[in-house]
Design a protein around this motif. Sequence first.
Motif, PDB file in Angstrom:
ATOM      1  N   ARG A  21      49.344 -51.482  75.885  1.00  0.00           N
ATOM      2  CA  ARG A  21      49.642 -50.792  77.136  1.00  0.00           C
ATOM      3  C   ARG A  21      51.049 -51.146  77.571  1.00  0.00           C
ATOM      4  N   ASP A  40      45.789 -42.438  76.327  1.00  0.00           N
ATOM      5  CA  ASP A  40      45.866 -42.137  77.755  1.00  0.00           C
ATOM      6  C   ASP A  40      45.744 -40.640  77.989  1.00  0.00           C
ATOM      7  N   GLN A  66      49.487 -45.870  76.928  1.00  0.00           N
ATOM      8  CA  GLN A  66      48.664 -46.815  76.192  1.00  0.00           C
ATOM      9  C   GLN A  66      48.237 -46.190  74.880  1.00  0.00           C
ATOM     10  N   TYR A 104      55.601 -53.064  75.319  1.00  0.00           N
ATOM     11  CA  TYR A 104      54.155 -52.909  75.287  1.00  0.00           C
ATOM     12  C   TYR A 104      53.528 -54.273  75.078  1.00  0.00           C
ATOM     13  N   THR A 122      46.254 -55.422  74.935  1.00  0.00           N
ATOM     14  CA  THR A 122      45.169 -55.537  75.910  1.00  0.00           C
ATOM     15  C   THR A 122      43.903 -56.081  75.271  1.00  0.00           C
TER      16      THR A 122
END
Length: 150
Positions: free
Chosen positions: A78, A128, A103, A51, A54
């Motif tokens: 994410r 998500d 995410q 991951y 972001t």
Amino acid sequence: MNRALLLLVLLQPLCCSGFTRFPSNITPMAERALNVSLERVNNQSSGPRLYGVTRGAIKGVTPVGVKTYGLTLNFSIRETVCMKGVAIAPSRCAFRRGFATSQASCSSRVLVSDQLTQIMSLRCSRTDDSSSSSESSSEEMLWRGLLMNR
């Protein structure tokens, strides 16, 4: 460049939150705190991919001793295209695209000083829409494990 932009985003709330002064060495401490938090997420995730962050923000800085601070971080992660076990930093990996990309929104409290970086708590919640009844139990375990304070 990407890292510098992320640090700017992390320090933005401090400039506008009424803090008139913060330690000059908070930037490298915040970066370490974020990296350690992301490393914990990647170590605890049961999926095959890394991951990446972001976006992120410092939500609080609490002095707890001489040159020691408690940082409260909020960040989003994410899934990337990089597989675990590859010697590459998640920040150098492209993010996966598509409906099934995982995410989450995370929050961590980290104790930091010049020599110490210790996670006090870490919590992530899925953001998500890709979860379905066919979701694997290992993916569910990732999010259950990260929802617990560590």
